[in-house]
Motif scaffolding. Structure first.
Motif, mmCIF file in Angstrom:
data_model
loop_
_atom_site.group_PDB
_atom_site.id
_atom_site.type_symbol
_atom_site.label_atom_id
_atom_site.label_comp_id
_atom_site.label_asym_id
_atom_site.label_seq_id
_atom_site.Cartn_x
_atom_site.Cartn_y
_atom_site.Cartn_z
ATOM 1 N N ALA A 37 0.815 -1.217 0.000
ATOM 2 C CA ALA A 37 0.000 0.000 0.000
ATOM 3 C C ALA A 37 0.846 1.264 0.000
ATOM 4 N N SER A 38 2.096 1.170 0.493
ATOM 5 C CA SER A 38 2.958 2.345 0.621
ATOM 6 C C SER A 38 4.395 1.896 0.883
ATOM 7 N N GLY A 39 5.296 2.864 0.884
ATOM 8 C CA GLY A 39 6.684 2.560 1.254
ATOM 9 C C GLY A 39 6.774 2.198 2.726
ATOM 10 N N THR A 40 6.001 2.893 3.535
ATOM 11 C CA THR A 40 5.995 2.629 4.976
ATOM 12 C C THR A 40 5.566 1.196 5.258
ATOM 13 N N THR A 41 4.496 0.759 4.614
ATOM 14 C CA THR A 41 4.024 -0.613 4.872
ATOM 15 C C THR A 41 4.978 -1.653 4.268
ATOM 16 N N ALA A 42 5.692 -1.278 3.204
ATOM 17 C CA ALA A 42 6.725 -2.181 2.664
ATOM 18 C C ALA A 42 7.816 -2.381 3.716
ATOM 19 N N LEU A 43 8.220 -1.289 4.364
ATOM 20 C CA LEU A 43 9.277 -1.372 5.385
ATOM 21 C C LEU A 43 8.798 -2.134 6.619
ATOM 22 N N ILE A 44 7.574 -1.870 7.053
ATOM 23 C CA ILE A 44 7.041 -2.581 8.234
ATOM 24 C C ILE A 44 6.983 -4.086 7.954
ATOM 25 N N TYR A 63 19.430 11.364 8.356
ATOM 26 C CA TYR A 63 19.054 12.221 7.234
ATOM 27 C C TYR A 63 18.184 11.404 6.279
ATOM 28 N N THR A 64 16.873 11.402 6.572
ATOM 29 C CA THR A 64 15.922 10.615 5.777
ATOM 30 C C THR A 64 14.517 11.105 6.066
ATOM 31 N N PHE A 65 13.565 10.614 5.271
ATOM 32 C CA PHE A 65 12.169 10.896 5.594
ATOM 33 C C PHE A 65 11.820 10.121 6.868
ATOM 34 N N VAL A 66 10.946 10.686 7.671
ATOM 35 C CA VAL A 66 10.637 10.151 8.996
ATOM 36 C C VAL A 66 10.182 8.684 8.980
ATOM 37 N N ALA A 67 9.624 8.228 7.863
ATOM 38 C CA ALA A 67 9.090 6.857 7.800
ATOM 39 C C ALA A 67 10.162 5.814 8.119
ATOM 40 N N THR A 68 11.417 6.067 7.713
ATOM 41 C CA THR A 68 12.494 5.103 7.965
ATOM 42 C C THR A 68 12.638 4.838 9.465
ATOM 43 N N VAL A 69 12.414 5.870 10.256
ATOM 44 C CA VAL A 69 12.546 5.778 11.711
ATOM 45 C C VAL A 69 11.225 5.311 12.325
ATOM 46 N N GLU A 135 17.437 -2.376 2.377
ATOM 47 C CA GLU A 135 17.670 -1.128 1.649
ATOM 48 C C GLU A 135 16.367 -0.312 1.567
ATOM 49 N N ASP A 136 16.411 0.909 2.068
ATOM 50 C CA ASP A 136 15.294 1.828 1.854
ATOM 51 C C ASP A 136 15.571 2.542 0.534
ATOM 52 N N ALA A 137 14.961 1.994 -0.529
ATOM 53 C CA ALA A 137 15.143 2.558 -1.876
ATOM 54 C C ALA A 137 13.911 3.371 -2.273
ATOM 55 N N CYS A 138 13.201 3.873 -1.251
ATOM 56 C CA CYS A 138 11.938 4.585 -1.505
ATOM 57 C C CYS A 138 12.117 5.788 -2.430
ATOM 58 N N GLN A 139 13.355 6.326 -2.475
ATOM 59 C CA GLN A 139 13.615 7.488 -3.339
ATOM 60 C C GLN A 139 14.512 7.111 -4.522
ATOM 61 N N ALA A 140 14.730 5.836 -4.745
ATOM 62 C CA ALA A 140 15.829 5.451 -5.649
ATOM 63 C C ALA A 140 15.424 4.500 -6.780
ATOM 64 N N PHE A 159 10.443 0.157 -1.821
ATOM 65 C CA PHE A 159 10.152 1.343 -2.640
ATOM 66 C C PHE A 159 8.875 2.018 -2.164
ATOM 67 N N SER A 160 8.792 3.308 -2.489
ATOM 68 C CA SER A 160 7.559 4.061 -2.307
ATOM 69 C C SER A 160 7.111 4.567 -3.672
ATOM 70 N N PHE A 161 5.798 4.537 -3.900
ATOM 71 C CA PHE A 161 5.242 5.123 -5.123
ATOM 72 C C PHE A 161 4.276 6.253 -4.755
ATOM 73 N N GLN A 162 4.577 6.893 -3.625
ATOM 74 C CA GLN A 162 3.775 8.042 -3.170
ATOM 75 C C GLN A 162 3.919 9.168 -4.203
ATOM 76 N N ALA A 163 2.989 10.103 -4.159
ATOM 77 C CA ALA A 163 2.853 11.093 -5.242
ATOM 78 C C ALA A 163 4.125 11.851 -5.614
ATOM 79 N N GLU A 171 -0.304 6.794 -3.901
ATOM 80 C CA GLU A 171 0.267 6.030 -2.793
ATOM 81 C C GLU A 171 0.629 4.659 -3.344
ATOM 82 N N GLY A 172 1.588 4.021 -2.718
ATOM 83 C CA GLY A 172 1.954 2.674 -3.158
ATOM 84 C C GLY A 172 3.350 2.334 -2.696
ATOM 85 N N GLY A 173 3.684 1.056 -2.774
ATOM 86 C CA GLY A 173 5.024 0.638 -2.371
ATOM 87 C C GLY A 173 5.325 -0.759 -2.874
HETATM 88 C C1 LIG Z 1 13.370 7.512 2.325
HETATM 89 C C2 LIG Z 1 11.905 7.186 2.464
HETATM 90 N N1 LIG Z 1 11.536 6.122 3.197
HETATM 91 C C3 LIG Z 1 10.249 5.788 3.337
HETATM 92 C C4 LIG Z 1 9.242 6.513 2.732
HETATM 93 C C5 LIG Z 1 7.836 6.125 3.006
HETATM 94 O O1 LIG Z 1 7.092 5.932 1.863
HETATM 95 P P1 LIG Z 1 5.510 6.216 1.854
HETATM 96 O O2 LIG Z 1 5.310 7.677 1.951
HETATM 97 O O3 LIG Z 1 5.082 5.633 0.535
HETATM 98 O O4 LIG Z 1 4.928 5.469 2.988
HETATM 99 C C6 LIG Z 1 9.587 7.624 1.945
HETATM 100 C C7 LIG Z 1 8.622 8.440 1.215
HETATM 101 O O5 LIG Z 1 7.697 9.013 1.525
HETATM 102 C C8 LIG Z 1 10.945 7.986 1.828
HETATM 103 O O6 LIG Z 1 11.312 9.061 1.136
#
Ligand SMILES: Cc1ncc(COP(=O)(O)O)c(C=O)c1O
Length: 381
Positions: A37-44, A63-69, A135-140, A159-163, A171-173
């Motif tokens: 459903a999202s990058g966040t749920t892919a990581l979880i 130094y990352t988007f908060v979702a990684t943490v 690997e958090d490749a959400c931006q890569a 991966f994330s496929f957010q907008a 949204e997507g991952g």
């Molecule tokens: C580095 C990184 N990790 C995780 C995410 C989480 O992805 P999402 O917003 O699809 O849940 C994002 C993007 O938003 C991201 O940039």
């Protein structure tokens, strides 16, 4: 429209999610892919598949988007911050080993901005200490390390496929892997703990619902057709822009590691040194750039200093897992001075800008040159 009209909107009924999984795995040269459903749920889902939970430590960059943490905290593990390499904006691989303890269970590097983290060193450390690399490749999307797509080099990649992303469906991952056993656990966990990708009522584990919808998958299959061409345009424009910007004193575009053979350029990142701009603060520089018609951002604030982190560690759940002494020890080693400095100097341009024309790149460089030339005047106003 086909998804809409057929009425098969859930992946358990339709075929688009599976088709996207095959196409995305194929684009990356990965054996397996699970759409989420999202990058966040892919990581979880990945953290669950790796068996990470209470009492564990996961090495993350600040130094990352908060979702990684967030995802580490959501499984009640501790995110241990490894300071940033300010030249590349990535996790400093030279500082990973010092952060490893007997509680460390995973290294979670982020390919920030689409530029690969130092995978040679990270993978070698992972092997040496028997730690999986997620690997958090959400931006890569389509970024490469020595000719191989990032996300396929660690145990799992997300991966994330957010907008805002280079490949997006609102949204997507996705999770990718070459490890069949791990990916089967991901598939099961993301589908309510079922044994296979079915809709039946038999379960093999505690799971969740992190499934992608058929609408998302249909959008992604169409978007995927233009990703390669768009990635090429971004790369060419970024290289052209770098040539101009690095000639301006006080502007240092992010460096790539030697092993990087392709940067996805989700972000165009640089460091701004006000000493070369008559002391003009970065905030004023950003305002001036915007006044010249150039969208830009100062990027992330230091995540390891966020109040929400402290609050989470003081929550009932965390206090029942970690003693006050353990939390205090964690906080005592939570310092990332290089990252603190980088957060004050960073300037970002966005991936959509890199889809513009050469003239657009010239306009960006010209705006920076103009501000540089007029810096003394700007400093006085
Ligand atoms: C580095 C990184 N990790 C995780 C995410 C989480 O992805 P999402 O917003 O699809 O849940 C994002 C993007 O938003 C991201 O940039």
């Amino acid at each position: 429209m086909e998804v809409l009209r057929k009425g098969l909107w859930c992946r358990l009924d339709g075929s688009y999610a599976q088709r996207f999984e095959e196409a995305w795995a194929n684009a990356l040269g990965a054996k397996y892919c699970v759409a989420t459903a999202s990058g966040t749920t892919a990581l979880i889902t990945s953290l669950h598949a790796l068996g990470i939970g209470p009492g564990d430590e996961v090495l993350v960059p600040p130094y990352t988007f908060v979702a990684t943490v967030n995802v580490v905290l959501l499984v009640h593990a501790l995110p241990v911050f490894v300071d940033t390499d300010p030249e590349t904006f990535q996790m400093d691989a030279g500082k990973i080993e010092a952060a490893i303890t007997d509680r460390t269970k995973c290294i979670l590097p982020v390919h920030l901005g689409g530029s690969p983290a130092d995978l040679d060193r990270i993978l070698a450390i992972g092997q040496k200490h028997r730690l999986p690399v997620l690997e958090d490749a959400c931006q890569a999307h389509l970024a490469e390390w020595r000719g191989r797509k990032v996300s396929t080099l660690g145990e799992l990649g997300c991966f994330s496929f957010q907008a805002s992303k280079n490949l997006n469906s609102g949204e997507g991952g996705a999770i990718v892997s070459n490890d069949e056993e791990l990916i089967r656990v991901c598939e099961s966990f993301h589908n309510a703990g079922r044994g296979a990708a079915t809709a039946d009522f038999s379960y093999v584990r505690n799971g969740s619902n992190h499934r992608m919808t058929e609408f998302q998958a249909a959008l992604l299959l169409a978007q995927l057709e233009r990703l390669e061409e768009q990635s090429r345009v971004r790369e060419q424009n970024a290289e052209y822009l770098t040539k101009q910007l690095r000639e301006i004193a006080g502007i240092t575009p992010a460096r790539m590691y030697e092993g990087c053979t392709r940067n996805a350029y989700h972000l165009y990142m640089l460091r701004y040194d006000k000493a070369h701009f008559a002391g003009v603060p970065r905030a004023r520089f950003l305002e001036a750039l915007q006044a010249e018609g150039i969208p830009c951002s100062g990027g992330y604030a230091p995540l390891n200093k966020e109040p929400f982190l402290k609050n989470t560690l003081q929550s009932r759940a965390f206090r029942s897992i970690y003693s006050a002494k353990e939390i205090a020890a964690y906080e005592a080693r939570n310092h990332c001075p290089a990252n603190d400095k980088l957060c004050q100097e960073a300037v970002w341009f966005f991936q959509t800008m890199l889809l513009g024309s050469r003239a657009d790149m010239d306009q960006i460089a010209e705006a920076v040159r103009k501000i540089h030339k007029q810096a003394a005047l700007l400093a006085k106003t």
